[in-house]
Structure formats: C-alpha cells, structure tokens
Design a protein around this motif. Sequence first.
Motif, PDB file in Angstrom:
ATOM      1  N   ALA A 103       0.833  -1.202   0.000  1.00  0.00           N
ATOM      2  CA  ALA A 103       0.000   0.000   0.000  1.00  0.00           C
ATOM      3  C   ALA A 103       0.869   1.254   0.000  1.00  0.00           C
ATOM      4  CB  ALA A 103      -0.928   0.005   1.208  1.00  0.00           C
ATOM      5  N   SER A 104       0.413   2.286  -0.697  1.00  0.00           N
ATOM      6  CA  SER A 104       1.185   3.529  -0.777  1.00  0.00           C
ATOM      7  C   SER A 104       1.214   4.256   0.560  1.00  0.00           C
ATOM      8  CB  SER A 104       0.594   4.445  -1.858  1.00  0.00           C
ATOM      9  OG  SER A 104      -0.782   4.704  -1.590  1.00  0.00           O
ATOM     10  N   ASP A 105       0.167   4.076   1.368  1.00  0.00           N
ATOM     11  CA  ASP A 105       0.110   4.698   2.692  1.00  0.00           C
ATOM     12  C   ASP A 105      -0.022   3.583   3.731  1.00  0.00           C
ATOM     13  OD1 ASP A 105      -0.337   6.089   5.005  1.00  0.00           O
ATOM     14  OD2 ASP A 105      -1.908   7.391   4.196  1.00  0.00           O
ATOM     15  N   PRO A 106       1.103   3.051   4.215  1.00  0.00           N
ATOM     16  CA  PRO A 106       1.034   1.901   5.130  1.00  0.00           C
ATOM     17  C   PRO A 106       0.305   2.204   6.431  1.00  0.00           C
ATOM     18  CG  PRO A 106       3.266   2.787   5.018  1.00  0.00           C
ATOM     19  CD  PRO A 106       2.481   3.451   3.938  1.00  0.00           C
ATOM     20  N   VAL A 107       0.400   3.436   6.936  1.00  0.00           N
ATOM     21  CA  VAL A 107      -0.278   3.769   8.187  1.00  0.00           C
ATOM     22  C   VAL A 107      -1.787   3.663   8.016  1.00  0.00           C
ATOM     23  CG1 VAL A 107      -0.684   5.557   9.911  1.00  0.00           C
ATOM     24  CG2 VAL A 107       1.603   5.261   8.942  1.00  0.00           C
ATOM     25  N   ALA A 108      -2.304   4.210   6.912  1.00  0.00           N
ATOM     26  CA  ALA A 108      -3.744   4.129   6.656  1.00  0.00           C
ATOM     27  C   ALA A 108      -4.168   2.693   6.410  1.00  0.00           C
ATOM     28  CB  ALA A 108      -4.108   5.008   5.464  1.00  0.00           C
ATOM     29  N   ALA A 109      -3.331   1.933   5.711  1.00  0.00           N
ATOM     30  CA  ALA A 109      -3.678   0.551   5.389  1.00  0.00           C
ATOM     31  C   ALA A 109      -3.703  -0.328   6.632  1.00  0.00           C
ATOM     32  CB  ALA A 109      -2.690  -0.007   4.366  1.00  0.00           C
ATOM     33  N   LEU A 110      -2.789  -0.061   7.555  1.00  0.00           N
ATOM     34  CA  LEU A 110      -2.686  -0.889   8.757  1.00  0.00           C
ATOM     35  C   LEU A 110      -3.605  -0.437   9.888  1.00  0.00           C
ATOM     36  CD1 LEU A 110       1.199  -1.281   8.876  1.00  0.00           C
ATOM     37  CD2 LEU A 110      -0.431  -3.118   8.464  1.00  0.00           C
ATOM     38  N   ALA A 111      -4.211   0.745   9.753  1.00  0.00           N
ATOM     39  CA  ALA A 111      -4.951   1.334  10.862  1.00  0.00           C
ATOM     40  C   ALA A 111      -6.094   0.463  11.358  1.00  0.00           C
ATOM     41  CB  ALA A 111      -5.485   2.708  10.456  1.00  0.00           C
ATOM     42  N   SER A 112      -6.735  -0.288  10.455  1.00  0.00           N
ATOM     43  CA  SER A 112      -7.921  -1.055  10.851  1.00  0.00           C
ATOM     44  C   SER A 112      -7.669  -2.555  10.990  1.00  0.00           C
ATOM     45  CB  SER A 112      -9.041  -0.837   9.824  1.00  0.00           C
ATOM     46  OG  SER A 112      -8.642  -1.282   8.540  1.00  0.00           O
ATOM     47  N   VAL A 113      -6.435  -3.006  10.814  1.00  0.00           N
ATOM     48  CA  VAL A 113      -6.182  -4.438  10.868  1.00  0.00           C
ATOM     49  C   VAL A 113      -5.998  -4.896  12.311  1.00  0.00           C
ATOM     50  CG1 VAL A 113      -5.096  -4.453   8.588  1.00  0.00           C
ATOM     51  CG2 VAL A 113      -3.676  -4.226  10.629  1.00  0.00           C
ATOM     52  N   ARG A 114      -6.144  -6.195  12.524  1.00  0.00           N
ATOM     53  CA  ARG A 114      -5.961  -6.789  13.836  1.00  0.00           C
ATOM     54  C   ARG A 114      -4.650  -7.545  13.874  1.00  0.00           C
ATOM     55  NH1 ARG A 114     -10.712  -6.251  10.804  1.00  0.00           N
ATOM     56  NH2 ARG A 114     -12.506  -5.920  12.162  1.00  0.00           N
ATOM     57  N   VAL A 115      -4.141  -7.763  15.072  1.00  0.00           N
ATOM     58  CA  VAL A 115      -3.011  -8.671  15.257  1.00  0.00           C
ATOM     59  C   VAL A 115      -3.585 -10.044  15.563  1.00  0.00           C
ATOM     60  CG1 VAL A 115      -1.113  -9.301  16.800  1.00  0.00           C
ATOM     61  CG2 VAL A 115      -1.324  -6.953  15.971  1.00  0.00           C
ATOM     62  N   GLN A 126       2.650 -10.115  21.022  1.00  0.00           N
ATOM     63  CA  GLN A 126       2.772  -8.917  21.845  1.00  0.00           C
ATOM     64  C   GLN A 126       3.915  -8.028  21.356  1.00  0.00           C
ATOM     65  OE1 GLN A 126       0.634  -7.903  23.869  1.00  0.00           O
ATOM     66  NE2 GLN A 126      -0.608  -9.739  24.203  1.00  0.00           N
ATOM     67  N   VAL A 127       4.990  -8.665  20.868  1.00  0.00           N
ATOM     68  CA  VAL A 127       6.084  -7.898  20.268  1.00  0.00           C
ATOM     69  C   VAL A 127       5.582  -7.157  19.038  1.00  0.00           C
ATOM     70  CG1 VAL A 127       8.310  -8.093  19.096  1.00  0.00           C
ATOM     71  CG2 VAL A 127       7.871  -9.438  21.158  1.00  0.00           C
ATOM     72  N   LEU A 128       4.724  -7.812  18.254  1.00  0.00           N
ATOM     73  CA  LEU A 128       4.167  -7.173  17.056  1.00  0.00           C
ATOM     74  C   LEU A 128       3.264  -5.998  17.435  1.00  0.00           C
ATOM     75  CD1 LEU A 128       3.775  -7.105  14.020  1.00  0.00           C
ATOM     76  CD2 LEU A 128       2.039  -8.895  14.249  1.00  0.00           C
ATOM     77  N   VAL A 129       2.444  -6.166  18.473  1.00  0.00           N
ATOM     78  CA  VAL A 129       1.597  -5.063  18.947  1.00  0.00           C
ATOM     79  C   VAL A 129       2.460  -3.861  19.330  1.00  0.00           C
ATOM     80  CG1 VAL A 129       0.088  -4.303  20.826  1.00  0.00           C
ATOM     81  CG2 VAL A 129      -0.340  -6.494  19.706  1.00  0.00           C
ATOM     82  N   GLY A 130       3.526  -4.105  20.090  1.00  0.00           N
ATOM     83  CA  GLY A 130       4.410  -3.019  20.498  1.00  0.00           C
ATOM     84  C   GLY A 130       5.092  -2.344  19.331  1.00  0.00           C
ATOM     85  N   ALA A 131       5.498  -3.144  18.339  1.00  0.00           N
ATOM     86  CA  ALA A 131       6.184  -2.580  17.175  1.00  0.00           C
ATOM     87  C   ALA A 131       5.233  -1.731  16.334  1.00  0.00           C
ATOM     88  CB  ALA A 131       6.777  -3.701  16.334  1.00  0.00           C
ATOM     89  N   LEU A 132       3.989  -2.170  16.157  1.00  0.00           N
ATOM     90  CA  LEU A 132       3.007  -1.373  15.408  1.00  0.00           C
ATOM     91  C   LEU A 132       2.723  -0.058  16.128  1.00  0.00           C
ATOM     92  CD1 LEU A 132       0.523  -4.182  14.307  1.00  0.00           C
ATOM     93  CD2 LEU A 132       1.920  -2.762  12.785  1.00  0.00           C
ATOM     94  N   ARG A 133       2.680  -0.127  17.450  1.00  0.00           N
ATOM     95  CA  ARG A 133       2.432   1.096  18.226  1.00  0.00           C
ATOM     96  C   ARG A 133       3.606   2.057  18.092  1.00  0.00           C
ATOM     97  NH1 ARG A 133       1.982  -1.141  23.003  1.00  0.00           N
ATOM     98  NH2 ARG A 133      -0.251  -1.571  22.740  1.00  0.00           N
ATOM     99  N   ASP A 134       4.827   1.519  18.222  1.00  0.00           N
ATOM    100  CA  ASP A 134       6.004   2.388  18.203  1.00  0.00           C
ATOM    101  C   ASP A 134       6.314   2.909  16.801  1.00  0.00           C
ATOM    102  OD1 ASP A 134       6.215   1.853  20.892  1.00  0.00           O
ATOM    103  OD2 ASP A 134       7.775   0.334  20.658  1.00  0.00           O
ATOM    104  N   THR A 135       6.085   2.079  15.779  1.00  0.00           N
ATOM    105  CA  THR A 135       6.466   2.447  14.413  1.00  0.00           C
ATOM    106  C   THR A 135       5.410   3.282  13.710  1.00  0.00           C
ATOM    107  OG1 THR A 135       7.755   0.401  14.239  1.00  0.00           O
ATOM    108  CG2 THR A 135       7.237   1.544  12.185  1.00  0.00           C
TER     109      THR A 135
END
Length: 222
Positions: A103-115, A126-135
């Motif tokens: 996706a051209s805008d990864p933040v918008a694309a990832l905004a609604s997905v679940r882990v 849980q590491v993935l949750v933290g990385a999505l939050r931090d990144t």
Amino acid sequence: MATALNPSGEMEGRTTVGASAFLLETRIGPLMHECRYRYPKVQVSLRQLSISRAHEAVRSGEVDLALVHGEPTVGEPPPAGITVEELPDLEVVPVAAASLVNASDPVAALASVRVLAVDPDCASHQVLVGALRDTYGIDPTVVEAGSMGGARELARAGYGVAMLPYEAVGPAAGGLAVLPGLPRLRLGVRALWGGRELARPPVAAVCDVATRVGREKVVQPA
C-alpha cells in the motif's frame, strides 16, 4: 521373553507427542516422516499443547514428549524428573496480505487491521503489537486465530497481521508478504520429556528424532 514377543528385534510401542501450534505445522511433519522411516512399528500420537501446560502435561503423563517454542514456564526451573533439551530455533516474521504490504500509505492501510495471535502463551504477537504502536502509532486489537492455518488465511484475506514461522510461509506464500520495518524474532524451541533413564525406549527414540528435526538449513528471508 522380549525376543519371543518381538522376534524381529524392531522397536515398537506408542508415544504421545504434544506440540505447540507453531511446531505442529513446521516440525511435526518431518518428525513423523523420520519416525516412520527409522521406527516403522512405533506409533506416534499427536496433540496440540499450549506452551504454559507443557511441564504439567509431561509430569502427569498426558504426553510422553512435549515440543514447545518460547518459555514453557517463565522464570521457573523444570519440575524434578523432567529433562529439557534445546532444539533448533524457530524464526517468526510479521506477515500480511501482499496488497497491504504494498500500500502507498502503510499507516492508513494498517490502521484497521488486527493482530492475529496463534498461541496466547507466545510472546511474539505482543512484540508485534508493540512494534506497530512504536512504528506507526497504531494500537491494534488482538484476535485469537485458533490455529496457524487460520491466522495465515485471515492474514491473506487482509483481516490482520500475524507473526508466523518463516518455515511455514517462505518466500512464495501465495498472497502473503513480510511486513518491512517490523521485528523478526528467533524463538527457542525445547523438547521436554522424562529423561533417558525414565523413558520407555520408544519415547527415547522419538526424542532422539525430535532433536534432529529442524537442523536442516533453512533459507533466511532477505
């Protein structure tokens, strides 16, 4: 008497193996293949086993051998009489639908997905949750997928992202891709059993096979 009951001298018997969800798909296939080749008269029964129950399952005799990734019981030594053998690590990578990754805008694309969590006892999601939050500044919802196959299909459909073993997704995952900029983890893998002095010969034989499974060279992701 042993010779009369088993004149061929071939080892035979039954062994129950419990494995965590990741290992059922990545390591149990080779284990079963090797056991059939080396010990055709040894019957291996399989059970899915949560990481946190591994010690108790071996201690109680629910399983003869437990194969788990991560820490079975954090901060505690194994109970008396249980042997823990280190096996080859398992690499897990963050994966999602290829359309999501590109996706051209990864933040918008990832905004609604679940882990997507495969095993609630595994710390990788849980590491993935933290990385999505931090990144990306995203605070995703965690959904238990129930199985590794379920997590893979939900990720492929664009429903969420998951940490999955690279051995299972590989470079040609059919609609899945590794998310860039997020952590890849190496998880320790362990075999837990009663130890050679306590184990029946078929159990010791299957454990020996388990220590070899996974040592084949695995091509690492770029």
